[in-house]
Design an enzyme around this catalytic site. Sequence first.
Site, mmCIF file in Angstrom:
data_model
loop_
_atom_site.group_PDB
_atom_site.id
_atom_site.type_symbol
_atom_site.label_atom_id
_atom_site.label_comp_id
_atom_site.label_asym_id
_atom_site.label_seq_id
_atom_site.Cartn_x
_atom_site.Cartn_y
_atom_site.Cartn_z
ATOM 1 N N ASP A 30 0.847 -1.183 0.000
ATOM 2 C CA ASP A 30 0.000 0.000 0.000
ATOM 3 C C ASP A 30 0.889 1.242 0.000
ATOM 4 O OD1 ASP A 30 -3.228 0.569 0.998
ATOM 5 O OD2 ASP A 30 -1.785 2.229 1.076
ATOM 6 N N ILE A 31 0.517 2.216 -0.818
ATOM 7 C CA ILE A 31 1.340 3.418 -0.978
ATOM 8 C C ILE A 31 1.307 4.291 0.276
ATOM 9 C CG2 ILE A 31 -0.405 5.005 -1.924
ATOM 10 C CD1 ILE A 31 1.683 5.658 -4.158
ATOM 11 N N ASN A 86 -12.942 -3.176 2.189
ATOM 12 C CA ASN A 86 -13.932 -2.096 2.191
ATOM 13 C C ASN A 86 -14.825 -2.237 0.958
ATOM 14 O OD1 ASN A 86 -12.757 -0.963 4.516
ATOM 15 N ND2 ASN A 86 -11.239 0.104 3.280
ATOM 16 N N GLU A 94 -12.301 3.359 -1.630
ATOM 17 C CA GLU A 94 -11.807 4.487 -2.439
ATOM 18 C C GLU A 94 -11.405 4.045 -3.837
ATOM 19 O OE1 GLU A 94 -8.659 6.219 -0.165
ATOM 20 O OE2 GLU A 94 -10.022 7.021 1.361
ATOM 21 N N VAL A 95 -10.860 2.840 -3.941
ATOM 22 C CA VAL A 95 -10.457 2.312 -5.250
ATOM 23 C C VAL A 95 -11.412 1.177 -5.606
ATOM 24 C CG1 VAL A 95 -8.620 1.242 -6.595
ATOM 25 C CG2 VAL A 95 -8.053 2.954 -4.848
ATOM 26 N N HIS A 99 -10.061 -5.328 -3.462
ATOM 27 C CA HIS A 99 -8.742 -5.541 -2.862
ATOM 28 C C HIS A 99 -8.891 -5.920 -1.401
ATOM 29 C CE1 HIS A 99 -9.786 -1.244 -2.666
ATOM 30 N NE2 HIS A 99 -9.173 -1.205 -1.507
ATOM 31 N N HIS A 101 -6.980 -5.779 2.060
ATOM 32 C CA HIS A 101 -5.872 -5.218 2.829
ATOM 33 C C HIS A 101 -5.320 -6.311 3.744
ATOM 34 C CE1 HIS A 101 -6.836 -0.825 2.129
ATOM 35 N NE2 HIS A 101 -8.025 -1.343 1.879
HETATM 36 P P1 AMP Z 1 -9.840 1.453 0.005
HETATM 37 O O1 AMP Z 1 -10.192 2.638 0.842
HETATM 38 O O2 AMP Z 1 -10.168 0.149 0.681
HETATM 39 O O3 AMP Z 1 -10.393 1.550 -1.396
HETATM 40 O O4 AMP Z 1 -8.252 1.449 -0.069
HETATM 41 C C1 AMP Z 1 -7.516 1.919 -1.150
HETATM 42 C C2 AMP Z 1 -6.067 1.798 -0.760
HETATM 43 O O5 AMP Z 1 -5.287 1.953 -1.922
HETATM 44 C C3 AMP Z 1 -5.600 2.853 0.249
HETATM 45 O O6 AMP Z 1 -5.093 2.204 1.425
HETATM 46 C C4 AMP Z 1 -4.506 3.601 -0.513
HETATM 47 O O7 AMP Z 1 -3.429 3.985 0.323
HETATM 48 C C5 AMP Z 1 -4.081 2.581 -1.556
HETATM 49 N N1 AMP Z 1 -3.507 3.137 -2.770
HETATM 50 C C6 AMP Z 1 -3.963 4.171 -3.509
HETATM 51 N N2 AMP Z 1 -3.186 4.374 -4.584
HETATM 52 C C7 AMP Z 1 -2.206 3.428 -4.531
HETATM 53 C C8 AMP Z 1 -1.078 3.106 -5.351
HETATM 54 N N3 AMP Z 1 -0.803 3.808 -6.470
HETATM 55 N N4 AMP Z 1 -0.280 2.084 -4.970
HETATM 56 C C9 AMP Z 1 -0.534 1.386 -3.856
HETATM 57 N N5 AMP Z 1 -1.590 1.619 -3.045
HETATM 58 C C10 AMP Z 1 -2.405 2.639 -3.376
#
Ligand code: AMP
Length: 114
Positions: A30-31, A86, A94-95, A99, A101
């Site tokens: 995770d970034i 999530n 958010e993405v 995924h 975690h």
């Molecule tokens: P979620 O809120 O469950 O959708 O989590 C999205 C996760 O993606 C967050 O923990 C971010 O820190 C992570 N994230 C966003 N952009 C990147 C990226 N380019 N590389 C790795 N992790 C990312």
Amino acid sequence: MTDCLFCKIVAGDIPADIVYRDDIMTVFKDISPKAPVHLLAVPNHHVESLNDLTEEDAHWVAHITCMLPVIARDNGLTEGFRTVVNTGAGGGQEVYHLHYHILGDVRDANWRGF
Ligand code: AMP
Ligand code: ZN
């Protein structure tokens, strides 16, 4: 999906620190880590969230689920780990590429919560 961040990471179009990869899944750091180890395990094909799964997805979902402890151990989490998924706006997603975690060690004093 061309406009999806995690599809681009899987395809190698956006750099990521990939720690595991096979025909079904990719795992990368995770970034913005929320724990000393914070990994994201994603299917290689685009699926928005758990909301989109059907029984036909059972095979690859089972594969990812069974690999989570292997990947956690391989990344130093020998005493257990936390898994968070999530789902949707109400779940804080958010993405919109499914995924998992993988977080640990959540007993660390500097862990900021999740
Ligand atoms: P979620 O809120 O469950 O959708 O989590 C999205 C996760 O993606 C967050 O923990 C971010 O820190 C992570 N994230 C966003 N952009 C990147 C990226 N380019 N590389 C790795 N992790 C990312
Ligand atoms: Zn995607």
